[in-house]
Design a protein around this motif. Structure first.
Motif, PDB file in Angstrom:
ATOM      1  N   GLN A 104      -4.662   5.182  -6.702  1.00  0.00           N
ATOM      2  CA  GLN A 104      -5.025   6.150  -5.467  1.00  0.00           C
ATOM      3  C   GLN A 104      -5.384   5.240  -4.196  1.00  0.00           C
ATOM      4  OE1 GLN A 104      -7.074   9.687  -6.391  1.00  0.00           O
ATOM      5  NE2 GLN A 104      -6.041  10.512  -4.862  1.00  0.00           N
TER       6      GLN A 104
ATOM      7  N   GLN B 122       7.319  10.130   1.024  1.00  0.00           N
ATOM      8  CA  GLN B 122       6.377   9.361   1.626  1.00  0.00           C
ATOM      9  C   GLN B 122       5.060  10.292   2.026  1.00  0.00           C
ATOM     10  OE1 GLN B 122       7.663   6.440   4.704  1.00  0.00           O
ATOM     11  NE2 GLN B 122       9.608   7.232   4.171  1.00  0.00           N
TER      12      GLN B 122
ATOM     13  N   ARG C  25       5.429   4.993  -5.669  1.00  0.00           N
ATOM     14  CA  ARG C  25       5.408   6.434  -6.272  1.00  0.00           C
ATOM     15  C   ARG C  25       6.104   6.257  -7.384  1.00  0.00           C
ATOM     16  NH1 ARG C  25       2.875   7.288  -2.313  1.00  0.00           N
ATOM     17  NH2 ARG C  25       3.162   8.696  -0.566  1.00  0.00           N
TER      18      ARG C  25
ATOM     19  N   THR D   4       1.064  13.574  -1.009  1.00  0.00           N
ATOM     20  CA  THR D   4      -0.238  13.034  -1.492  1.00  0.00           C
ATOM     21  C   THR D   4      -0.639  13.419  -2.981  1.00  0.00           C
ATOM     22  OG1 THR D   4      -1.467  15.107  -0.500  1.00  0.00           O
ATOM     23  CG2 THR D   4      -1.105  13.047   0.817  1.00  0.00           C
TER      24      THR D   4
ATOM     25  N   ASN E 283      -2.379   3.978  -1.954  1.00  0.00           N
ATOM     26  CA  ASN E 283      -1.508   4.955  -1.818  1.00  0.00           C
ATOM     27  C   ASN E 283      -0.414   4.774  -2.846  1.00  0.00           C
ATOM     28  OD1 ASN E 283       0.108   7.014  -0.705  1.00  0.00           O
ATOM     29  ND2 ASN E 283       0.896   5.648   1.019  1.00  0.00           N
TER      30      ASN E 283
ATOM     31  N   LYS F  31       0.819  -1.416  -0.104  1.00  0.00           N
ATOM     32  CA  LYS F  31      -0.006   0.030   0.082  1.00  0.00           C
ATOM     33  C   LYS F  31       0.885   1.228  -0.163  1.00  0.00           C
ATOM     34  CE  LYS F  31      -4.576  -1.388   1.517  1.00  0.00           C
ATOM     35  NZ  LYS F  31      -4.235  -2.821   1.328  1.00  0.00           N
ATOM     36  N   PHE F  32       1.716   1.262  -1.013  1.00  0.00           N
ATOM     37  CA  PHE F  32       2.602   2.504  -0.871  1.00  0.00           C
ATOM     38  C   PHE F  32       3.575   2.242  -2.424  1.00  0.00           C
ATOM     39  CE2 PHE F  32       6.370   4.895  -0.913  1.00  0.00           C
ATOM     40  CZ  PHE F  32       6.153   6.062  -0.266  1.00  0.00           C
TER      41      PHE F  32
END
Ligand code: NAD
Length: 305
Positions: free
Chosen positions: A183, A228, A145, A231, A186, A142-143
């Motif tokens: 989204q 981190q 970028r 958003t 995350n 759940k992360f």
């Protein structure tokens, strides 16, 4: 120093990190605590040849400065191997920066299938392969970028770059859909259209301008968007020489015709100025509401001449 953005414990994969912008990102993340995968095929800017030296030199620089990094020499077209290397060395992946790129500039009159395919393979298929391989890790933890590298040529077009423009704008659409699908996990995705001095630009700009286009000036936005705490997602940014700005879609207020027999080319011609007007625009992140529009167009007076 206390408010410095840090990336300790983060695994950052940067494609095309053997030079130019990728090297600047890699050195930054290496200094800020991340474990960095320095990927680079090491070919020419036209995509010819390969060489392990480009990635090795950057890894050496990071390690010499006390950071953690490994080299990877796969083409982004084999993006699964790049992510495999990240996971083998560091256990997972948190950040993907799709940066690798080449040019095959040629007028549209003279472009060949191979000029077209090579650019699309490296930029679009390469970004797809790397991101696709990272995606299960992003979802599970759940992360995630993602930074995709677009270009002003993609946003606005540029002579001699139909192949490159098409690929670079494709990366905007790719980013927008990744942002929507990611989204709830995350997973944040943004695209950048940078301008920086590198071997890609050094022959087309004068030295005094190149001096102002240090690739390090692109790093802070990429650092912010991949942190981190960020958003921000679904963004497209144009930046260089210290100027940062956000690009967005605009939909003019347009004109609604009654969709019946009166909806003819001459009816459109009559209202053309309203069709193309950009007064009171919207800045949409999705299509117009055609269900509601269809209902409204039924009840309008006819456009008959
Ligand atoms: P660069 O040539 O210095 O860096 C690109 C790197 O990608 C090179 O080190 C190259 O070896 C590597 N690479 C190429 N094909 C690869 C492949 N198949 N697999 C793995 N690595 C590969 O150029 P740069 O200016 O730093 O470009 C970085 C990115 O930014 C590119 O995507 C480029 O299109 C984009 N871009 C740059 C500018 C600019 O002003 N420099 C403008 C718009 C977009």
């Amino acid at each position: 120093m206390s408010n410095q953005l840090r990336y300790d414990g983060q695994v950052v994969v940067i494609t095309g990190a053997g030079g130019g912008l990728g090297r600047a990102y890699a050195r930054f993340f290496g200094q800020r605590g991340a474990s960095v995968v320095v990927n680079d095929l090491g070919g020419s800017f036209k995509g010819e040849g390969q060489n392990t030296n480009a990635a090795d030199v950057v890894v050496k620089e990071i390690v010499a400065a006390g950071g953690k990094a490994i080299a990877n020499y796969d083409s982004v077209e084999n993006g699964d191997k790049i992510i495999e290397a990240a996971v083998k060395a560091f256990g997972t992946v948190h950040v993907v920066i799709n940066n690798a790129g080449i040019l095959r500039d040629v007028s549209f009159k003279n472009i060949t299938d191979s000029d077209w395919d090579l650019i699309n393979n490296v930029h679009i298929y390469g970004a797809y392969k790397v991101t696709k391989a990272a995606w299960p890790y992003f979802r599970k933890q759940k992360f995630g970028r993602i930074i995709n590298t677009s270009s002003a040529a993609g946003l606005y077009g540029n002579f001699g770059q139909t192949n490159y423009s098409a690929a670079k704008l494709a990366l905007v659409g790719f980013t927008e859909t990744l942002a929507k699908e990611g989204q709830k996990y995350n997973i944040l995705a943004n695209a950048i259209a940078p301008l920086a001095a590198s071997r890609m630009t050094e022959t087309i700009m004068p030295p005094e301008i190149l001096e102002r286009l240090n690739p390090d000036y692109i790093v802070p936005l990429v650092a912010y968007l991949t942190h981190q705490s960020s958003t921000e997602t679904y963004g497209v940014y144009e930046l260089g020489a210290g100027f940062y700005s956000k690009i967005r879609w605009e939909r003019g207020s347009g004109h609604l015709f009654k969709a019946d027999d009166s909806f003819t080319p001459s009816a459109i011609l009559k209202e053309w100025n309203n069709v193309v007007n950009t007064r009171n625009p919207e800045y949409p992140n999705g299509p117009a509401n055609f269900i509601e529009i269809a209902e409204r167009s039924k009840t309008l007076p006819s456009n008959a001449q």
